[in-house]
Design a protein around this motif. Structure first.
Motif, PDB file in Angstrom:
ATOM      1  N   UNK A   1       0.849  -1.192   0.000  1.00 25.52           N
ATOM      2  CA  UNK A   1       0.000   0.000   0.000  1.00 25.52           C
ATOM      3  C   UNK A   1       0.888   1.246   0.000  1.00 25.52           C
ATOM      4  N   UNK A   2       0.271   2.383  -0.302  1.00 22.43           N
ATOM      5  CA  UNK A   2       1.008   3.622  -0.107  1.00 22.43           C
ATOM      6  C   UNK A   2       0.918   3.990   1.374  1.00 22.43           C
ATOM      7  N   UNK A   3       1.523   5.076   1.771  1.00 20.31           N
ATOM      8  CA  UNK A   3       1.569   5.446   3.188  1.00 20.31           C
ATOM      9  C   UNK A   3       0.196   5.795   3.740  1.00 20.31           C
ATOM     10  N   UNK A   4      -0.746   6.104   2.849  1.00 13.50           N
ATOM     11  CA  UNK A   4      -2.119   6.405   3.275  1.00 13.50           C
ATOM     12  C   UNK A   4      -2.961   5.148   3.411  1.00 13.50           C
ATOM     13  N   UNK A   5      -2.405   4.008   3.011  1.00 13.23           N
ATOM     14  CA  UNK A   5      -3.132   2.753   3.105  1.00 13.23           C
ATOM     15  C   UNK A   5      -3.862   2.355   1.843  1.00 13.23           C
ATOM     16  N   UNK A   6      -3.732   3.125   0.757  1.00 12.61           N
ATOM     17  CA  UNK A   6      -4.368   2.759  -0.505  1.00 12.61           C
ATOM     18  C   UNK A   6      -3.622   1.582  -1.116  1.00 12.61           C
ATOM     19  N   UNK A   7      -4.325   0.482  -1.415  1.00 10.92           N
ATOM     20  CA  UNK A   7      -3.648  -0.750  -1.819  1.00 10.92           C
ATOM     21  C   UNK A   7      -3.327  -0.806  -3.304  1.00 10.92           C
ATOM     22  N   UNK A   8      -2.326  -1.602  -3.616  1.00  9.62           N
ATOM     23  CA  UNK A   8      -2.031  -1.876  -5.016  1.00  9.62           C
ATOM     24  C   UNK A   8      -3.059  -2.862  -5.550  1.00  9.62           C
ATOM     25  N   UNK A   9      -3.442  -2.683  -6.809  1.00  8.15           N
ATOM     26  CA  UNK A   9      -4.298  -3.670  -7.460  1.00  8.15           C
ATOM     27  C   UNK A   9      -3.420  -4.830  -7.932  1.00  8.15           C
ATOM     28  N   UNK A  10      -4.059  -5.938  -8.309  1.00  7.36           N
ATOM     29  CA  UNK A  10      -3.311  -7.120  -8.749  1.00  7.36           C
ATOM     30  C   UNK A  10      -2.367  -6.761  -9.896  1.00  7.36           C
TER      31      UNK A  10
END
Length: 378
Positions: free
Chosen positions: A359-368
């Motif tokens: 994830x980025x530092x904000x918690x937004x996750x990477x997609x597959x």
């Protein structure tokens, strides 16, 4: 004396069946009925759900089972199958194992009485009890005819009051003193990838009005973001004049910030969400579909912003489906993958970053994401 006792039992059973308020399902094969022993109730009341199955046919039944779940908003207290040694009802699964049912007068009708208590969250709602056969074997045809019986249902209306010290429906009934309950939020709790201009809405189970209006929106550093709040019907709407920066946020509704129309205050409540967009890979080494890659190659993935560990579900797989043991290292915006053993020569490998692995530092996750390469032949 035995005949008198038997007749009395049958009479009691018919009173239970036909005094219950419910809807029966009937067919040429048999009947199923479910009903409450009253049409309305208050929070805290104890009520009965009565399930009855009847075999008026000319054949016996075996392996009879009924699904009669406890409706949401009701809490199980106890159950009884009148005049039966086996009390085989499971309130957790809702399954009543009825067993066998004869077609003559001695065994053609059986009932289950479930005692439940009305929970606070049921206030102002209509609760539906259902019952249906899940198994019913005809002893003549030896087939399961359960699906030929339509399910039965019955409704209980829970009034928006509670049972007071007086009990019953007399002076013991009080006015609404149940706090408003949040049924949904937009964005939902722990949602990610929220737009920077997102309007926030909180929906309650009943109409609301302004209380002390202590409503706060904070970022991950604890800074309070200026907001304006408005109430319409059962919805609280929260707006922020400036775009939200990428990061984590917490919405806090302090005790008494909102009340219902009777003045019952909301208890402290909070919800979290993250603003921003999903991570993007800007480069990988080796590059996707690279060939003649060294068998001891350290793999690096570079992102468009600093990263941190998510669920870390990252796999390196060979073309035969085998999984290679790996080590994962994060530094800044780079993910490094190491493997202790040499990779197989002349073999295609796939590196897989599963959704949320990073994830980025904000918690937004990477997609597959996935990338592939082929090792050199020696």
């Amino acid at each position: 004396m035995g005949s008198i006792k038997y007749i009395s039992l049958v009479t009691l059973l018919f009173v239970l069946i036909f005094s219950s308020v419910g809807v029966a399902s009937a067919s040429a094969y048999g009947y199923i009925n479910v009903g409450f022993n009253q049409t309305t109730a208050h929070v805290g009341d104890t009520v009965n759900i009565i399930v009855t199955v009847t075999n008026p046919s000319v054949e016996d039944w075996s392996k009879v089972s009924v699904y009669a779940p406890i409706p949401d908003g009701l809490k199980y207290v106890s159950h009884v199958v009148p005049n039966k040694i086996i009390q085989d009802y499971d309130p957790n699964t809702g399954i009543w194992n009825v067993g066998s049912m004869r077609h003559d007068f001695n065994g053609y009708i059986k009932s289950l009485i479930i005692t439940v208590k009305v929970s606070p969250e049921a206030a102002g709602q209509n609760l539906t009890a259902t019952a249906k056969f899940t198994s019913l074997i005809s002893d003549i045809s030896c087939i399961n005819i359960a699906k030929r019986m339509a399910p039965a249902k019955s409704t209980l209306t829970v009034l928006n009051t509670i049972t007071g010290p007086g009990g019953g429906s007399g002076s013991g009934q009080g006015i609404d003193n149940i706090a408003p309950r949040i049924t949904s939020t937009d964005p939902a709790n722990n949602t990610v990838n929220i737009p920077a201009n997102k309007q926030i809405k909180v929906t309650f189970h009943e109409p609301i009005k302004k209380g002390n209006m202590r409503v706060e929106l904070k970022n991950s550093n604890g800074k309070i973001i200026p907001v304006t709040s408005s109430v319409s019907g059962n919805i609280l709407t929260i707006n922020h004049s400036a775009l939200l920066a990428e990061g984590k946020y917490q919405l806090i509704l302090h005790t008494g910030s909102i009340t219902d129309l009777a003045g019952n205050p909301l208890a402290f409540w909070a919800s979290k969400f993250s603003v921003g967009t999903s991570l993007k890979i800007i480069s990988s080494n080796p590059a996707n579909n690279a060939v003649n890659v060294a068998r001891n190659k350290v793999i690096t993935i570079t992102f468009n912003e600093p990263i941190k560990a998510g669920n870390m579900w990252i796999e390196l797989k060979g073309s035969d489906g085998s999984t290679v043991p790996i080590y994962r290292i994060i530094s800044g915006n780079t993910l490094t993958i190491k493997h202790s053993a040499l990779l197989k020569a002349g073999t295609r490998y796939q590196l897989i970053l599963h959704t949320g692995s990073i994830t980025d530092l904000a918690g937004n996750p990477i997609a597959f994401k996935s990338t592939s390469f082929t090792t050199r032949k020696t």
